[in-house]
Design an enzyme around this catalytic site. Structure first.
Site, short mmCIF file in Angstrom:
data_model
loop_
_atom_site.label_atom_id
_atom_site.label_comp_id
_atom_site.label_asym_id
_atom_site.label_seq_id
_atom_site.Cartn_x
_atom_site.Cartn_y
_atom_site.Cartn_z
N HIS A 18 0.87 -1.19 0.00
CA HIS A 18 0.00 0.00 0.00
C HIS A 18 0.91 1.24 0.00
CE1 HIS A 18 0.76 0.71 4.24
NE2 HIS A 18 0.17 -0.41 4.63
N CYS A 127 1.89 -8.47 14.76
CA CYS A 127 3.11 -7.66 14.94
C CYS A 127 4.35 -8.54 14.86
CB CYS A 127 3.13 -6.99 16.31
SG CYS A 127 1.76 -5.93 16.70
N CYS A 143 -4.76 -7.10 20.43
CA CYS A 143 -3.85 -6.14 19.80
C CYS A 143 -4.66 -5.08 19.06
CB CYS A 143 -2.90 -6.85 18.83
SG CYS A 143 -1.90 -5.66 17.90
N HIS A 146 -3.98 -5.03 15.21
CA HIS A 146 -4.42 -6.15 14.37
C HIS A 146 -5.77 -6.72 14.78
CE1 HIS A 146 -0.04 -5.83 13.81
NE2 HIS A 146 -0.41 -5.96 12.55
N LYS A 295 -6.16 5.41 9.63
CA LYS A 295 -5.20 4.35 9.29
C LYS A 295 -5.79 3.52 8.16
CE LYS A 295 -3.41 0.26 11.66
NZ LYS A 295 -2.13 -0.01 11.09
N1 MSP Z 1 8.90 -6.97 8.17
C1 MSP Z 1 9.00 -5.91 9.07
C2 MSP Z 1 10.30 -5.13 8.87
C3 MSP Z 1 11.53 -5.98 8.99
S1 MSP Z 1 12.97 -5.04 8.72
C4 MSP Z 1 14.20 -6.08 9.13
C5 MSP Z 1 7.83 -4.95 8.94
N2 MSP Z 1 7.11 -5.05 7.81
S2 MSP Z 1 5.84 -4.15 7.46
O1 MSP Z 1 5.39 -4.62 6.19
O2 MSP Z 1 4.90 -4.18 8.54
O3 MSP Z 1 6.35 -2.68 7.34
C6 MSP Z 1 7.38 -2.37 6.42
C7 MSP Z 1 7.70 -0.88 6.49
O4 MSP Z 1 6.58 -0.14 6.01
C8 MSP Z 1 8.00 -0.38 7.90
O5 MSP Z 1 9.07 0.54 7.87
C9 MSP Z 1 6.72 0.32 8.28
O6 MSP Z 1 6.89 1.35 9.22
C10 MSP Z 1 6.31 0.89 6.94
N3 MSP Z 1 4.91 1.21 6.90
C11 MSP Z 1 3.85 0.38 7.11
N4 MSP Z 1 2.71 1.11 7.05
C12 MSP Z 1 3.01 2.41 6.78
C13 MSP Z 1 2.29 3.58 6.62
N5 MSP Z 1 0.97 3.62 6.68
N6 MSP Z 1 2.99 4.71 6.35
C14 MSP Z 1 4.36 4.75 6.24
N7 MSP Z 1 5.07 3.66 6.41
C15 MSP Z 1 4.42 2.47 6.66
O7 MSP Z 1 7.62 -4.14 9.81
#
Ligand code: MSP
Length: 480
Positions: A18, A127, A143, A146, A295
């Protein structure tokens, strides 16, 4: 030659990307392009986080093996990165045998800090994180991110002696050896470190979850997904023996979201200290982007698909909006209304019009001949400082000051009147200045809007105007 290594958090592949996921990739890409432009030896890594309970659950839901599931979804992420014009040099998958092999080496090299123990407590699969009793109590056992109850775990695990590193990590951050940007995030993590880190569980019994990298020498356990995923930043470079690892580590900037700061500014540096490796120079934690003030969530139906945004108006407007209109340090918001307004106003009217007006005037009054363009003259110190501080929004504000300044100059100088005054020398001076200003703007836009920067250079470089086929930012939407 100075080296520059930048890497991003690797997203879970339990769903498609996304727009929030684009933030990590985009910010790191801007840095990579900027440093390449400075002539540095850049390496830029992105990738996918593919193990753990969350992915295993998703695969089960789709009635395929986790490997088959990740193999079919990862290409959509690779494609997405291409579509967003992300200039990564590496793309690491944590299911790649090289990562698995090198993760095993890391585990062994950390063995003096690893011991077996038993874990009794809570876990959130969403998480992929162990939760404290206090947190579980405060959130009434569910949570909030989630919307699912925590799992109660009682199991034998391996533990990592994180407690041994609290003070050293804290000192490194305080002394600026590992900078945490922005400043308020630094304070946030220093508070965590001040309380002292406790040892963490770093494995799960393979009887309960088998989708993970086996613990070396113990087939009854697999590595905890986070512990192994963090290693990607060095396994991708070929830790411990590959030349790339020796050349590029430590990372110059690691780009992560605010929600995973603790993993990157407390656990990851502790692992590095355990491996006797230098810490990243900067950990930059950005905020989150919401959609219409909320969100993004499937149930609310407000998830913004980046592919749709890019297909509608092109990739550069997408990159521009995220970099300029989402705060680089805080949270930000996306709405189609604001997006369209920015596209029509700042891009089509301000930048696009300046380009087409100036090109048209050079064609009309000078048959396309610009003449010798003088070297750039604007002071770019504050733009550069903004980029050093990962303030992408500010850097673009600076560029837009120049775009607006140029439009004002056109209005004040009125080349169409100068043309009537029979003073071709003055007219040429005015037009050459304008073309130079646009080339300067194009240079500053290279990291942010690489295609647009190229187009502007193509039109005005070499002392003659090459008329573009159409406006840089057409008012009507693109046909997907
Ligand atoms: N898999 C872990 C990261 C492991 S790094 C060794 C993870 N994955 S995630 O898919 O949940 O998130 C990936 C990245 O996208 C993270 O930096 C997270 O903060 C970012 N974001 C997820 N949702 C977001 C927004 N809505 N806005 C900006 N960044 C977002 O965490």
């Amino acid at each position: 030659m100075k080296k520059f290594y930048v890497c991003t958090a690797i997203p879970y592949v339990n769903a498609k990307a996304h727009i929030g996921h684009a933030m990590d990739f985009l910010y790191a890409d801007i840095l990579a392009r900027y440093h390449r432009q400075q002539g540095e030896n850049v390496r830029f890594s992105i990738g996918t986080d593919e193990h753990g309970a969350k992915i295993a659950e998703k695969a089960e839901e789709q009635k395929v093996t986790p490997q088959a599931y990740t193999d079919q979804i990862v290409p959509t992420w690779v494609e997405f990165a291409k579509l967003a014009n992300i200039s990564n040099d590496y793309f690491i998958r944590t299911t790649h045998p090289e990562h698995e092999k090198r993760a095993g080496i890391i585990w062994k090299n950390l063995s003096e800090y690893i011991y077996k123990g038993s874990y009794a407590g809570w876990y959130c699969v969403g998480c992929e994180e162990y939760k404290t009793d206090t947190h579980v109590k405060d959130t009434n056992g569910v949570c909030p991110l989630h919307n699912r109850p925590y799992d109660k775990l009682e199991e034998e695990n391996y533990f990592f002696r994180l407690s041994a590193f609290s003070d050293t990590v804290k000192e490194a951050i305080e002394a600026g050896k590992m900078k945490v940007v922005p400043e308020f995030r630094k304070k946030e993590i220093l508070n965590v470190l001040e309380e002292g880190l406790t040892d963490i569980s770093i494995s799960r019994p393979s009887g309960k979850i088998s989708w993970g990298i086996p613990v070396p020498g113990d087939t009854t356990q697999v590595m905890y997904v986070w512990f192994e995923a963090l290693m990607n930043y060095i396994t991708v470079l070929g830790y411990p023996d590959h030349a790339d690892f020796k050349t590029y580590w430590p990372a110059d900037v690691q780009v992560v979201g605010k929600d995973i700061l603790r993993f990157h500014a407390a656990i990851w540096p502790s692992m590095l200290l355990g491996l006797k490796l230098p810490l990243p120079s900067v950990v930059y934690a950005h905020g989150h982007v919401s959609s219409g003030g909320q969100k993004m969530s499937k149930s609310l139906g407000n998830v913004i698909d980046p592919v749709e945004v890019i297909e509608k108006y092109g990739v550069d407007p997408f990159r521009y909006y995220l970099a300029r209109h989402i705060s680089s340090y805080d949270d930000g918001d996306f709405t189609w209304e604001k997006y369209t307004e920015v596209y029509n106003g700042e891009l089509a009217n301000e930048l696009g019009n300046a380009v087409s007006r100036i090109a048209t005037m050079v064609m009309k009054y000078q048959e396309g001949v610009i003449g010798d363009i003088p070297p750039a003259e604007h002071d770019t110190a504050s733009y550069r400082e903004a980029l050093e501080l990962c303030r992408f929004d500010r850097a673009l504000e600076d560029v837009w000051d120049q775009v607006r300044g140029l439009n004002q100059y056109i209005e004040e100088e009125k080349p169409w009147q100068v043309a009537k005054e029979n003073d071709p020398e003055h007219l040429q001076e005015v037009l050459v200045y304008m073309c130079g200003a646009l080339l300067e703007i194009a240079d500053l836009l290279v990291p942010f809007m690489p295609e647009t920067a190229e187009k502007i250079k193509h039109i005005f470089a070499d002392g003659v105007v090459r008329m573009p086929d159409g406006p840089l930012f057409p008012k009507e939407e693109k046909q997907a």
